[in-house]
Motif scaffolding. Sequence first.
Motif, PDB file in Angstrom:
ATOM      1  N   TYR A 163      12.043  39.833  46.246  1.00  0.00           N
ATOM      2  CA  TYR A 163      11.309  40.810  46.524  1.00  0.00           C
ATOM      3  C   TYR A 163      11.341  41.807  45.975  1.00  0.00           C
ATOM      4  CZ  TYR A 163      14.472  39.191  50.414  1.00  0.00           C
ATOM      5  OH  TYR A 163      15.020  38.855  51.311  1.00  0.00           O
ATOM      6  N   TYR A 164      11.348  42.016  44.508  1.00  0.00           N
ATOM      7  CA  TYR A 164      11.445  43.085  43.044  1.00  0.00           C
ATOM      8  C   TYR A 164       9.762  42.703  43.371  1.00  0.00           C
ATOM      9  CZ  TYR A 164      11.528  44.809  38.614  1.00  0.00           C
ATOM     10  OH  TYR A 164      10.823  45.414  37.164  1.00  0.00           O
ATOM     11  N   ILE A 165       9.271  41.373  43.129  1.00  0.00           N
ATOM     12  CA  ILE A 165       7.307  41.274  43.437  1.00  0.00           C
ATOM     13  C   ILE A 165       7.342  42.454  43.989  1.00  0.00           C
ATOM     14  CG2 ILE A 165       5.510  39.619  43.069  1.00  0.00           C
ATOM     15  CD1 ILE A 165       6.977  37.464  41.745  1.00  0.00           C
ATOM     16  N   PHE A 166       7.515  42.735  44.928  1.00  0.00           N
ATOM     17  CA  PHE A 166       6.849  43.435  46.582  1.00  0.00           C
ATOM     18  C   PHE A 166       7.088  44.911  45.704  1.00  0.00           C
ATOM     19  CE2 PHE A 166       7.195  44.255  51.279  1.00  0.00           C
ATOM     20  CZ  PHE A 166       6.313  43.839  51.404  1.00  0.00           C
ATOM     21  N   TYR A 167       8.824  44.863  45.580  1.00  0.00           N
ATOM     22  CA  TYR A 167       9.098  46.443  45.330  1.00  0.00           C
ATOM     23  C   TYR A 167       7.875  46.866  44.905  1.00  0.00           C
ATOM     24  CZ  TYR A 167      11.266  49.671  42.749  1.00  0.00           C
ATOM     25  OH  TYR A 167      12.333  50.920  42.263  1.00  0.00           O
ATOM     26  N   ILE A 168       6.944  45.755  43.121  1.00  0.00           N
ATOM     27  CA  ILE A 168       6.312  46.684  42.817  1.00  0.00           C
ATOM     28  C   ILE A 168       4.939  46.540  43.051  1.00  0.00           C
ATOM     29  CG2 ILE A 168       5.358  45.587  40.620  1.00  0.00           C
ATOM     30  CD1 ILE A 168       8.166  46.436  40.077  1.00  0.00           C
ATOM     31  N   ILE A 169       4.635  45.712  43.839  1.00  0.00           N
ATOM     32  CA  ILE A 169       3.584  45.614  44.458  1.00  0.00           C
ATOM     33  C   ILE A 169       2.988  47.012  45.618  1.00  0.00           C
ATOM     34  CG2 ILE A 169       1.714  44.246  45.979  1.00  0.00           C
ATOM     35  CD1 ILE A 169       2.306  42.048  45.007  1.00  0.00           C
ATOM     36  N   CYS A 170       4.056  47.071  46.096  1.00  0.00           N
ATOM     37  CA  CYS A 170       4.429  48.585  46.832  1.00  0.00           C
ATOM     38  C   CYS A 170       4.787  49.810  46.072  1.00  0.00           C
ATOM     39  CB  CYS A 170       5.292  48.387  47.484  1.00  0.00           C
ATOM     40  SG  CYS A 170       5.811  47.157  49.153  1.00  0.00           S
ATOM     41  N   ARG A 171       4.713  49.503  44.888  1.00  0.00           N
ATOM     42  CA  ARG A 171       5.051  50.865  43.968  1.00  0.00           C
ATOM     43  C   ARG A 171       3.861  51.064  43.853  1.00  0.00           C
ATOM     44  NH1 ARG A 171       9.180  50.724  39.607  1.00  0.00           N
ATOM     45  NH2 ARG A 171       7.830  51.817  39.135  1.00  0.00           N
ATOM     46  N   VAL A 172       2.521  50.285  43.690  1.00  0.00           N
ATOM     47  CA  VAL A 172       1.470  50.400  42.641  1.00  0.00           C
ATOM     48  C   VAL A 172       0.627  50.549  43.733  1.00  0.00           C
ATOM     49  CG1 VAL A 172      -0.397  48.641  41.426  1.00  0.00           C
ATOM     50  CG2 VAL A 172       1.542  48.531  40.902  1.00  0.00           C
ATOM     51  N   LEU A 173       0.637  49.692  44.862  1.00  0.00           N
ATOM     52  CA  LEU A 173      -0.448  50.295  45.465  1.00  0.00           C
ATOM     53  C   LEU A 173      -0.072  52.004  46.628  1.00  0.00           C
ATOM     54  CD1 LEU A 173      -0.736  46.185  47.545  1.00  0.00           C
ATOM     55  CD2 LEU A 173      -2.532  47.586  45.962  1.00  0.00           C
ATOM     56  N   LEU A 174       0.700  52.191  46.394  1.00  0.00           N
ATOM     57  CA  LEU A 174       0.761  53.184  47.006  1.00  0.00           C
ATOM     58  C   LEU A 174       0.444  54.246  46.052  1.00  0.00           C
ATOM     59  CD1 LEU A 174       4.581  53.118  48.964  1.00  0.00           C
ATOM     60  CD2 LEU A 174       1.816  53.115  50.032  1.00  0.00           C
ATOM     61  N   ALA A 175       0.891  53.708  45.211  1.00  0.00           N
ATOM     62  CA  ALA A 175       0.165  55.060  43.450  1.00  0.00           C
ATOM     63  C   ALA A 175      -1.120  55.581  43.872  1.00  0.00           C
ATOM     64  CB  ALA A 175       1.177  54.495  42.271  1.00  0.00           C
ATOM     65  N   TYR A 176      -2.554  53.861  43.584  1.00  0.00           N
ATOM     66  CA  TYR A 176      -3.277  54.149  44.023  1.00  0.00           C
ATOM     67  C   TYR A 176      -4.554  54.665  44.906  1.00  0.00           C
ATOM     68  CZ  TYR A 176      -8.093  51.423  43.729  1.00  0.00           C
ATOM     69  OH  TYR A 176      -8.938  51.783  43.905  1.00  0.00           O
ATOM     70  N   ALA A 177      -3.121  54.347  45.433  1.00  0.00           N
ATOM     71  CA  ALA A 177      -3.870  55.027  46.923  1.00  0.00           C
ATOM     72  C   ALA A 177      -3.893  56.738  47.155  1.00  0.00           C
ATOM     73  CB  ALA A 177      -3.657  55.084  48.745  1.00  0.00           C
ATOM     74  N   PHE A 178      -3.154  57.145  46.208  1.00  0.00           N
ATOM     75  CA  PHE A 178      -3.028  58.413  46.324  1.00  0.00           C
ATOM     76  C   PHE A 178      -3.352  59.239  45.201  1.00  0.00           C
ATOM     77  CE2 PHE A 178       0.478  60.136  48.964  1.00  0.00           C
ATOM     78  CZ  PHE A 178       0.444  60.328  49.982  1.00  0.00           C
ATOM     79  N   LEU A 179      -3.584  58.776  43.934  1.00  0.00           N
ATOM     80  CA  LEU A 179      -4.306  59.132  42.570  1.00  0.00           C
ATOM     81  C   LEU A 179      -5.298  59.160  43.302  1.00  0.00           C
ATOM     82  CD1 LEU A 179      -2.616  56.515  39.598  1.00  0.00           C
ATOM     83  CD2 LEU A 179      -3.206  59.570  40.035  1.00  0.00           C
ATOM     84  N   VAL A 180      -6.823  57.731  43.948  1.00  0.00           N
ATOM     85  CA  VAL A 180      -7.683  58.641  44.373  1.00  0.00           C
ATOM     86  C   VAL A 180      -7.777  59.083  45.122  1.00  0.00           C
ATOM     87  CG1 VAL A 180     -10.006  57.429  45.434  1.00  0.00           C
ATOM     88  CG2 VAL A 180      -8.155  55.856  44.029  1.00  0.00           C
ATOM     89  N   ALA A 181      -7.068  59.406  46.263  1.00  0.00           N
ATOM     90  CA  ALA A 181      -7.612  60.665  47.633  1.00  0.00           C
ATOM     91  C   ALA A 181      -7.045  61.825  46.353  1.00  0.00           C
ATOM     92  CB  ALA A 181      -5.935  60.086  48.539  1.00  0.00           C
ATOM     93  N   GLY A 182      -5.953  62.321  45.803  1.00  0.00           N
ATOM     94  CA  GLY A 182      -5.580  63.312  45.378  1.00  0.00           C
ATOM     95  C   GLY A 182      -6.839  63.607  44.351  1.00  0.00           C
ATOM     96  N   MET A 183      -7.213  62.744  43.634  1.00  0.00           N
ATOM     97  CA  MET A 183      -8.093  63.267  42.841  1.00  0.00           C
ATOM     98  C   MET A 183      -9.515  64.032  43.322  1.00  0.00           C
ATOM     99  SD  MET A 183      -6.962  63.338  40.059  1.00  0.00           S
ATOM    100  CE  MET A 183      -8.745  64.035  39.026  1.00  0.00           C
ATOM    101  N   VAL A 184     -10.048  62.832  44.654  1.00  0.00           N
ATOM    102  CA  VAL A 184     -10.603  64.027  45.385  1.00  0.00           C
ATOM    103  C   VAL A 184     -10.964  65.604  45.418  1.00  0.00           C
ATOM    104  CG1 VAL A 184     -11.823  63.832  47.336  1.00  0.00           C
ATOM    105  CG2 VAL A 184     -11.609  61.785  46.308  1.00  0.00           C
ATOM    106  N   LYS A 185      -9.760  65.111  45.288  1.00  0.00           N
ATOM    107  CA  LYS A 185      -9.227  66.864  46.492  1.00  0.00           C
ATOM    108  C   LYS A 185      -8.927  67.941  44.904  1.00  0.00           C
ATOM    109  CE  LYS A 185      -7.231  65.527  50.480  1.00  0.00           C
ATOM    110  NZ  LYS A 185      -7.067  63.589  50.184  1.00  0.00           N
ATOM    111  N   ILE A 186      -9.310  67.548  43.893  1.00  0.00           N
ATOM    112  CA  ILE A 186      -8.242  68.559  42.741  1.00  0.00           C
ATOM    113  C   ILE A 186     -10.232  68.398  42.529  1.00  0.00           C
ATOM    114  CG2 ILE A 186      -7.887  67.980  40.117  1.00  0.00           C
ATOM    115  CD1 ILE A 186      -5.108  66.551  40.819  1.00  0.00           C
ATOM    116  N   LEU A 187     -10.445  67.861  42.791  1.00  0.00           N
ATOM    117  CA  LEU A 187     -11.765  67.754  42.139  1.00  0.00           C
ATOM    118  C   LEU A 187     -13.285  68.829  42.819  1.00  0.00           C
ATOM    119  CD1 LEU A 187     -13.168  64.320  40.083  1.00  0.00           C
ATOM    120  CD2 LEU A 187     -12.147  66.315  39.205  1.00  0.00           C
TER     121      LEU A 187
END
Length: 231
Positions: free
Chosen positions: A13-37
């Motif tokens: 459960y904990y590994i799945f929790y970490i995976i969810c955090r990392v993948l969600l963070a990556y998705a918004f980092l990419v999408a967010g930086m496109v808008k900021i730029l």
Amino acid sequence: MKQLNEYKQNRWYYIFYIICRVLLAYAFLVAGMVKILGERFASGLSPLHPMGAYLEALHHTGYYYTFIGIAQVIAAIFLLIPRTVTLGALLYLPIIVNIWILSFAVRFEGSHVTSPLMVLANLYILMWNYDKWKYILPFGDLTKQVNYKQLKKHDSKFPFIFFTGVLATFILVILYGIYGHEVMPENSLKDCNSQFVGKDHQEAGAAFCECIHTSGNPLDDCLAAYENAKL
């Protein structure tokens, strides 16, 4: 709360929790930086497409567009930091729910599958941290005991039922994305026409695609014209 802590002691459960955090963070980092730029998100999508028209208009909203990107990046960074993960998930939720509903409304290929999965992943993170935000709810246990420390001992028993449910949900969302609608605008005129090849109402389908990708009419109007053409 005792039952939640028992789940949090399981390594899987904990590994799945970490995976969810990392993948969600990556998705918004990419999408967010496109808008900021200042770049238009999904720039290859035609402005005549329902989602393309929305993104084109959004791109021209000035600092509001930048603000959305900053909010996405902040939510992503907060998700990666253990102390702020709950705040990050709470900030993430309304943004991703909005993307989910938007993707369904305009039948945007790709996002109409990934966005509901991202919503579910975000809800999993929130449930993991339920003891930290439950006090804003007008019901339930009002105890002020909060567990901020990561548990040192983990149960290694693999939760087959849980991950079978995760897999089944993943498959169902994908199947809905493929078969949930009779017609999709797709992301290009060629892809749109390809869904009607060898099927009934091919002429009506071609008119629908022209309505979307050539005339740039609203999706609802094109769908109504398609239904009328089938009669």
